[in-house]
Design a protein around this motif. Structure first.
Motif, mmCIF file in Angstrom:
data_model
loop_
_atom_site.group_PDB
_atom_site.id
_atom_site.type_symbol
_atom_site.label_atom_id
_atom_site.label_comp_id
_atom_site.label_asym_id
_atom_site.label_seq_id
_atom_site.Cartn_x
_atom_site.Cartn_y
_atom_site.Cartn_z
ATOM 1 N N GLU A 86 -8.259 6.009 5.469
ATOM 2 C CA GLU A 86 -8.384 5.063 4.358
ATOM 3 C C GLU A 86 -9.369 5.582 3.317
ATOM 4 O OE1 GLU A 86 -6.568 2.327 3.670
ATOM 5 O OE2 GLU A 86 -5.401 3.139 5.327
ATOM 6 N N ALA A 92 -5.163 -8.259 -1.612
ATOM 7 C CA ALA A 92 -5.937 -8.787 -0.482
ATOM 8 C C ALA A 92 -7.139 -9.582 -0.959
ATOM 9 C CB ALA A 92 -6.373 -7.638 0.426
ATOM 10 N N ARG A 93 -7.816 -9.071 -1.971
ATOM 11 C CA ARG A 93 -8.985 -9.798 -2.486
ATOM 12 C C ARG A 93 -8.585 -11.155 -3.048
ATOM 13 N NH1 ARG A 93 -10.550 -4.627 -4.282
ATOM 14 N NH2 ARG A 93 -9.653 -5.013 -6.333
ATOM 15 N N GLN A 142 -8.396 6.464 -0.621
ATOM 16 C CA GLN A 142 -9.126 5.888 -1.750
ATOM 17 C C GLN A 142 -9.603 6.988 -2.698
ATOM 18 O OE1 GLN A 142 -12.682 3.871 -0.562
ATOM 19 N NE2 GLN A 142 -13.284 3.348 -2.638
ATOM 20 N N ASN A 158 -5.353 -3.557 -2.171
ATOM 21 C CA ASN A 158 -6.691 -4.146 -2.046
ATOM 22 C C ASN A 158 -6.888 -5.286 -3.035
ATOM 23 O OD1 ASN A 158 -7.182 -2.276 -0.076
ATOM 24 N ND2 ASN A 158 -8.511 -0.985 -1.326
ATOM 25 N N ALA A 178 -3.424 2.091 -2.375
ATOM 26 C CA ALA A 178 -4.451 1.224 -1.796
ATOM 27 C C ALA A 178 -5.085 0.308 -2.829
ATOM 28 C CB ALA A 178 -5.516 2.078 -1.117
ATOM 29 N N ALA A 179 -5.228 0.773 -4.067
ATOM 30 C CA ALA A 179 -5.896 -0.054 -5.075
ATOM 31 C C ALA A 179 -5.115 -1.334 -5.339
ATOM 32 C CB ALA A 179 -6.070 0.737 -6.375
ATOM 33 N N PRO A 217 -8.482 -9.589 4.698
ATOM 34 C CA PRO A 217 -8.868 -8.175 4.741
ATOM 35 C C PRO A 217 -7.687 -7.290 4.370
ATOM 36 C CG PRO A 217 -8.599 -9.037 6.962
ATOM 37 C CD PRO A 217 -8.507 -10.212 6.038
ATOM 38 N N PRO A 218 -7.901 -6.213 3.616
ATOM 39 C CA PRO A 218 -6.791 -5.331 3.258
ATOM 40 C C PRO A 218 -6.205 -4.599 4.450
ATOM 41 C CG PRO A 218 -8.889 -4.404 2.541
ATOM 42 C CD PRO A 218 -9.169 -5.798 3.008
ATOM 43 N N HIS A 219 -6.985 -4.471 5.503
ATOM 44 C CA HIS A 219 -6.487 -3.817 6.719
ATOM 45 C C HIS A 219 -7.269 -4.362 7.904
ATOM 46 C CE1 HIS A 219 -4.781 -0.700 9.286
ATOM 47 N NE2 HIS A 219 -5.978 -0.543 9.783
ATOM 48 N N ARG A 279 0.832 -1.202 0.000
ATOM 49 C CA ARG A 279 0.000 0.000 0.000
ATOM 50 C C ARG A 279 0.869 1.255 0.000
ATOM 51 N NH1 ARG A 279 -2.205 -0.828 4.561
ATOM 52 N NH2 ARG A 279 -3.748 -2.301 3.762
#
Length: 340
Positions: free
Chosen positions: A286, A204-205, A290, A201, A197-198, A210-212, A192
């Protein structure tokens, strides 16, 4: 304070143009910890699908490395990989002949660490923090390690500002994480920080994590009396996320759970590991990140949408957490994504 790695985000390292990560392993390696950086960073890709990291495994001497399971890992790279790395990650090792439980490094390991180039980012997973501390890299810095090892760590390394209640710590270019799974949190945090974040994330997906994660490792410490399970503050957290654009007094959040403010605050901390206000600030940051990355909204509109109210307040909070202004953050990550 977090480091904004602008050059890393532009992907200008090494002959491949990718950020170079070296994972330094020792005998007694936990295989799951070796897999974390390879999985998390190895999956990070730009918008065009290009890999963003080169991740290699190295040891003080190449060859077979014993694990705490019934197999060994064949490591092809020696300490020369550390001299070329932009980030070095040290997982834990569960053998007494290493640094867990002592404040001195074996000579080969000390020599290997000495090859890390100035300015490289250095991170540990779990009790890998003992290695960084024994090397003097954590003196005067905020750090963490597995909660079960904190008393021993504190006795061995009194110059380190140990925080046993967090999942990971970042102090300058040195990062530490708590137990095994917090290595995932740490690696996602580095992704990140490096690429936005993109990208984190998306990783994470695909990893189905979870991303955080909220809270700290206090949630996982063994307690003689278990935390209450009948009541939950989940409804209040969902309510807060749906109304981040406006002030959210504690009384309003507590009312979502039909609790007094005092009871709500206590239950919230038991479930998340942090206070409601600290959790809210993290969620607002966050949301702002985003919007800075994914929208063309002006900074004052983003400040309002994320609940900071004014551009000045957003600037203050982002500077405190990430070390940059909203404009600089947007310029770094929007430029990277446009060029990815």
């Amino acid at each position: 304070m977090a480091i904004m790695c602008k050059d890393r985000a532009m992907g200008v390292f090494g002959p491949t143009g990718r950020h170079r990560v070296a994972v330094l392993v020792r005998h007694g390696l936990l295989p799951i910890e070796l897999g974390i950086p390879h999985r998390i960073m190895g999956m990070a890709k730009s918008a065009s699908g290009a890999r963003l990291y080169d991740v290699v495994t190295c040891a003080a001497a190449p060859g077979p490395v014993r694990t705490d399971a019934d197999f060994t890992v064949e490591v092809r790279h020696g300490p020369e990989a550390l001299a070329e790395a932009d980030t070095v990650i040290v997982p834990a090792a569960h053998e007494r002949d290493e640094t867990y439980g002592t404040d001195r490094l074996p000579a080969p390991l000390a020599a290997a660490l000495g090859r890390i180039r100035p300015g490289a980012r250095i991170a540990s997973i779990c009790t890998g923090a003992f290695v960084l501390a024994a090397a003097g890299l954590l003196d005067g810095r905020r750090a963490t390690t597995h909660w079960a090892a904190c008393d021993r760590f504190r006795a061995l390394f009194p110059r380190v500002r140990l925080d046993p209640d967090i999942l990971y710590a970042e102090d300058g270019h040195v990062l530490t994480s708590a137990g095994v799974a917090s290595g995932i949190d740490l690696c996602l945090h580095m992704v990140r920080t490096d690429f936005g974040a993109a990208v984190a994330n998306a990783v994470a997906r695909r990893t189905v994590v979870p991303p955080h994660r909220d809270g700290g490792q206090a949630q996982f410490v063994e307690r003689p009396v278990p935390a209450p399970r009948v009541h939950s503050t989940g409804r209040a957290r969902a309510y807060a996320l749906a109304h981040l654009d406006r002030p959210l007094p504690l009384a309003e959040l507590a009312a979502q759970e039909a609790m007094s403010v005092r009871t709500f605050t206590r239950r919230f901390r038991e479930e998340t590991g942090v206070s409601p206000q600290r959790w809210l600030t993290g969620q607002r940051i966050e949301r702002a990140r985003q919007l800075l990355e994914d929208s063309d909204l002006p900074v004052d509109r983003i400040a309002h949408a994320s609940g900071f109210g004014t551009a000045a307040s957003l600037r203050q909070h982002l500077q405190a957490v990430l070390g940059v202004s909203p404009t600089a953050y947007r310029r770094t990550f929007r430029t990277f994504r446009a060029g990815g």
